[in-house]
Design an enzyme around this catalytic site. Structure first.
Site, PDB file in Angstrom:
ATOM      1  N   VAL A 193      -9.157   3.345  -4.295  1.00 55.81           N
ATOM      2  CA  VAL A 193      -8.595   3.842  -3.040  1.00 55.81           C
ATOM      3  C   VAL A 193      -7.705   5.066  -3.277  1.00 55.81           C
ATOM      4  CG1 VAL A 193      -8.796   1.640  -1.827  1.00 55.81           C
ATOM      5  CG2 VAL A 193      -6.717   2.109  -3.142  1.00 55.81           C
ATOM      6  N   ASP A 194      -7.543   5.448  -4.563  1.00 55.85           N
ATOM      7  CA  ASP A 194      -6.821   6.698  -4.834  1.00 55.85           C
ATOM      8  C   ASP A 194      -7.753   7.884  -4.579  1.00 55.85           C
ATOM      9  OD1 ASP A 194      -8.232   7.645  -7.319  1.00 55.85           O
ATOM     10  OD2 ASP A 194      -7.457   5.783  -8.156  1.00 55.85           O
ATOM     11  N   CYS A 250      -0.415   4.021  17.176  1.00 52.94           N
ATOM     12  CA  CYS A 250      -1.666   4.755  16.955  1.00 52.94           C
ATOM     13  C   CYS A 250      -1.596   6.067  17.737  1.00 52.94           C
ATOM     14  CB  CYS A 250      -2.836   3.906  17.455  1.00 52.94           C
ATOM     15  SG  CYS A 250      -4.377   4.832  17.605  1.00 52.94           S
ATOM     16  N   TYR A 253       0.819  -1.222   0.000  1.00 57.28           N
ATOM     17  CA  TYR A 253       0.000   0.000   0.000  1.00 57.28           C
ATOM     18  C   TYR A 253       0.851   1.269   0.000  1.00 57.28           C
ATOM     19  CZ  TYR A 253      -4.041  -2.908   0.133  1.00 57.28           C
ATOM     20  OH  TYR A 253      -4.987  -3.839  -0.230  1.00 57.28           O
ATOM     21  N   GLN A 303     -14.873   2.433  -5.986  1.00 57.64           N
ATOM     22  CA  GLN A 303     -14.141   1.297  -5.405  1.00 57.64           C
ATOM     23  C   GLN A 303     -12.663   1.645  -5.311  1.00 57.64           C
ATOM     24  OE1 GLN A 303     -15.709  -2.617  -7.366  1.00 57.64           O
ATOM     25  NE2 GLN A 303     -16.116  -0.948  -8.780  1.00 57.64           N
ATOM     26  N   HIS A 314     -14.351   1.099  -0.667  1.00 56.43           N
ATOM     27  CA  HIS A 314     -13.235   0.209  -0.328  1.00 56.43           C
ATOM     28  C   HIS A 314     -12.134   0.926   0.458  1.00 56.43           C
ATOM     29  CE1 HIS A 314     -14.292  -2.819  -3.810  1.00 56.43           C
ATOM     30  NE2 HIS A 314     -15.129  -2.881  -2.786  1.00 56.43           N
ATOM     31  N   GLU A 344     -14.183  -2.179 -22.489  1.00 56.60           N
ATOM     32  CA  GLU A 344     -14.744  -3.289 -23.264  1.00 56.60           C
ATOM     33  C   GLU A 344     -15.925  -3.835 -22.463  1.00 56.60           C
ATOM     34  OE1 GLU A 344     -11.174  -5.550 -23.202  1.00 56.60           O
ATOM     35  OE2 GLU A 344     -11.435  -6.079 -21.096  1.00 56.60           O
ATOM     36  N   GLY A 395     -15.655   1.841 -15.703  1.00 54.80           N
ATOM     37  CA  GLY A 395     -14.311   1.299 -15.496  1.00 54.80           C
ATOM     38  C   GLY A 395     -14.207   0.251 -14.411  1.00 54.80           C
ATOM     39  N   CYS A 445      -8.040   0.150  18.325  1.00 57.48           N
ATOM     40  CA  CYS A 445      -9.073   1.005  18.917  1.00 57.48           C
ATOM     41  C   CYS A 445      -9.997   1.632  17.882  1.00 57.48           C
ATOM     42  CB  CYS A 445      -8.438   2.096  19.785  1.00 57.48           C
ATOM     43  SG  CYS A 445      -7.649   3.417  18.834  1.00 57.48           S
TER      44      CYS A 445
HETATM   45  P1  OAD Z   1     -10.622  -4.377 -12.397  1.00 57.16           P
HETATM   46  O1  OAD Z   1      -9.160  -4.374 -12.645  1.00 57.16           O
HETATM   47  O2  OAD Z   1     -11.239  -5.668 -11.985  1.00 57.16           O
HETATM   48  O3  OAD Z   1     -11.405  -3.894 -13.699  1.00 57.16           O
HETATM   49  C1  OAD Z   1     -11.026  -2.721 -14.362  1.00 57.16           C
HETATM   50  C2  OAD Z   1     -11.979  -2.509 -15.529  1.00 57.16           C
HETATM   51  O4  OAD Z   1     -11.637  -1.277 -16.139  1.00 57.16           O
HETATM   52  C3  OAD Z   1     -11.915  -3.596 -16.617  1.00 57.16           C
HETATM   53  O5  OAD Z   1     -13.233  -3.997 -16.962  1.00 57.16           O
HETATM   54  C4  OAD Z   1     -11.241  -2.876 -17.794  1.00 57.16           C
HETATM   55  O6  OAD Z   1     -11.740  -3.300 -19.056  1.00 57.16           O
HETATM   56  C5  OAD Z   1     -11.635  -1.443 -17.536  1.00 57.16           C
HETATM   57  N1  OAD Z   1     -10.676  -0.467 -18.071  1.00 57.16           N
HETATM   58  C6  OAD Z   1      -9.326  -0.561 -18.174  1.00 57.16           C
HETATM   59  N2  OAD Z   1      -8.801   0.545 -18.720  1.00 57.16           N
HETATM   60  C7  OAD Z   1      -9.842   1.384 -18.951  1.00 57.16           C
HETATM   61  C8  OAD Z   1      -9.960   2.686 -19.517  1.00 57.16           C
HETATM   62  N3  OAD Z   1      -8.897   3.361 -19.932  1.00 57.16           N
HETATM   63  N4  OAD Z   1     -11.195   3.235 -19.632  1.00 57.16           N
HETATM   64  C9  OAD Z   1     -12.295   2.542 -19.218  1.00 57.16           C
HETATM   65  N5  OAD Z   1     -12.249   1.315 -18.673  1.00 57.16           N
HETATM   66  C10 OAD Z   1     -11.041   0.740 -18.553  1.00 57.16           C
HETATM   67  O7  OAD Z   1     -10.925  -3.223 -11.333  1.00 57.16           O
HETATM   68  P2  OAD Z   1     -12.209  -2.974 -10.431  1.00 57.16           P
HETATM   69  O8  OAD Z   1     -13.440  -3.451 -11.116  1.00 57.16           O
HETATM   70  O9  OAD Z   1     -12.164  -1.579  -9.962  1.00 57.16           O
HETATM   71  O10 OAD Z   1     -10.733  -4.146  -4.325  1.00 57.16           O
HETATM   72  O11 OAD Z   1     -11.905  -3.935  -9.216  1.00 57.16           O
HETATM   73  C11 OAD Z   1     -12.792  -3.976  -8.134  1.00 57.16           C
HETATM   74  C12 OAD Z   1     -12.048  -4.236  -6.861  1.00 57.16           C
HETATM   75  O12 OAD Z   1     -11.214  -5.381  -7.013  1.00 57.16           O
HETATM   76  C13 OAD Z   1     -11.074  -3.145  -6.458  1.00 57.16           C
HETATM   77  O13 OAD Z   1     -11.676  -2.080  -5.768  1.00 57.16           O
HETATM   78  C14 OAD Z   1     -10.102  -3.864  -5.582  1.00 57.16           C
HETATM   79  C15 OAD Z   1      -9.907  -5.091  -6.444  1.00 57.16           C
HETATM   80  O14 OAD Z   1      -9.453  -6.221  -5.850  1.00 57.16           O
HETATM   81  C16 OAD Z   1      -9.993  -4.350  -3.232  1.00 57.16           C
HETATM   82  O15 OAD Z   1      -8.782  -4.342  -3.243  1.00 57.16           O
HETATM   83  C17 OAD Z   1     -10.804  -4.592  -1.997  1.00 57.16           C
END
Ligand code: OAD
Length: 229
Positions: free
Chosen positions: A90-91, A134, A53, A88, A107, A201, A173, A118
């Site tokens: 974290v940035d 902490c 992280y 979702q 998230h 996609e 995304g 705590c």
């Molecule tokens: P993923 O990496 O699973 O999916 C990213 C999606 O963004 C894919 O469907 C890509 O096709 C799409 N993508 C990539 N580049 C893009 C662009 N330039 N424009 C538009 N779309 C694009 O990421 P998340 O769905 O966010 O959680 O993942 C969900 C959660 O899984 C995250 O919050 C994280 C991860 O594990 C935790 O860590 C708890």
């Protein structure tokens, strides 16, 4: 209540240079999710998890918001109090584009630190370490304020309440592979709400949406926002 609820995922920050998780070369192709994104992984090797992280935090600090973040902030500014962003991610690129209210980090956030003893929360330093005390209870059980697999995402009651009362749900995304966020489209449809996917996609859940727009977020999101303003 909100007219539009927008769920964002890693794809919205991809063109800012932050890696997605499941694409080719995604973070989960380089790291073992169970080692760096679960409570069990943190218990086994807190230094490794902090290192993961710390690197994400450094990447986010070095990156800047892109045209998709800016377009969503413009939409919120044009329709104050009507547009909720549930991310979702974290940035903090939505915030740095101007989305400082009506945003939920379900998230968690790299900018936050959390005491596992705590429950105290404070702004995360650039680097966190397992021995950091902490500031409230002094115990060295500090962790990033990130929701790991097996933990409950934040503010779910607020999210479901907003979802059930909005007029449009948009997912941008996100691969639609991680619940509960992946289930928001079904929640929205069950409530008779219009749904739109914007993604590079077709995602796994693409067929669940009424409409879909495919292409890079820096083009598709400003185009879509332009149709609303
Ligand atoms: P993923 O990496 O699973 O999916 C990213 C999606 O963004 C894919 O469907 C890509 O096709 C799409 N993508 C990539 N580049 C893009 C662009 N330039 N424009 C538009 N779309 C694009 O990421 P998340 O769905 O966010 O959680 O993942 C969900 C959660 O899984 C995250 O919050 C994280 C991860 O594990 C935790 O860590 C708890």
């Amino acid at each position: 209540m909100y007219d539009i609820v927008i769920l964002t995922g890693a794809g919205v920050s991809a063109e800012s240079g932050l890696g997605t998780f499941r694409d080719k070369d995604g973070l989960w192709t380089k790291y073992d999710l169970s080692e760096v994104a679960t409570p069990e992984g943190f218990a086994a090797d807190p230094a490794k998890v902090h290192g993961f992280y710390n690197a994400r935090r450094a990447n986010a600090l070095d990156a800047g918001p892109n045209a998709a973040h800016h377009a969503l902030a413009r939409l919120q500014a044009a329709r104050p109090g009507e547009v909720l962003i549930v991310t979702q991610n974290v940035d903090d690129l939505h915030e740095r584009a101007g989305s400082t209210r009506d945003i939920i980090h379900m998230h968690g956030a790299l900018t936050g630190a959390l005491c596992a003893s705590c429950g105290h929360r404070w702004p995360a330093p650039r680097e966190m370490h397992p021995t950091d005390p902490c500031p409230a209870c002094t115990r060295p059980h500090t962790r990033p304020d990130i929701v790991w697999f097996g933990e409950m995402p934040y503010r779910m009651d607020e999210i479901y309440a907003a979802l059930s009362a909005c007029g449009l749900f948009v997912a941008i995304g996100t691969s639609g592979q991680v619940y509960p966020a992946a289930g928001f489209v079904q929640e929205a449809r069950a409530a008779g709400i219009e749904t739109l996917e914007i993604n590079l996609e077709p995602s796994d859940g693409a067929s669940l949406f009424h409409r879909a727009v495919h292409g890079p977020a820096t083009q598709t999101v400003p185009d879509w926002v332009g149709t609303l303003l």
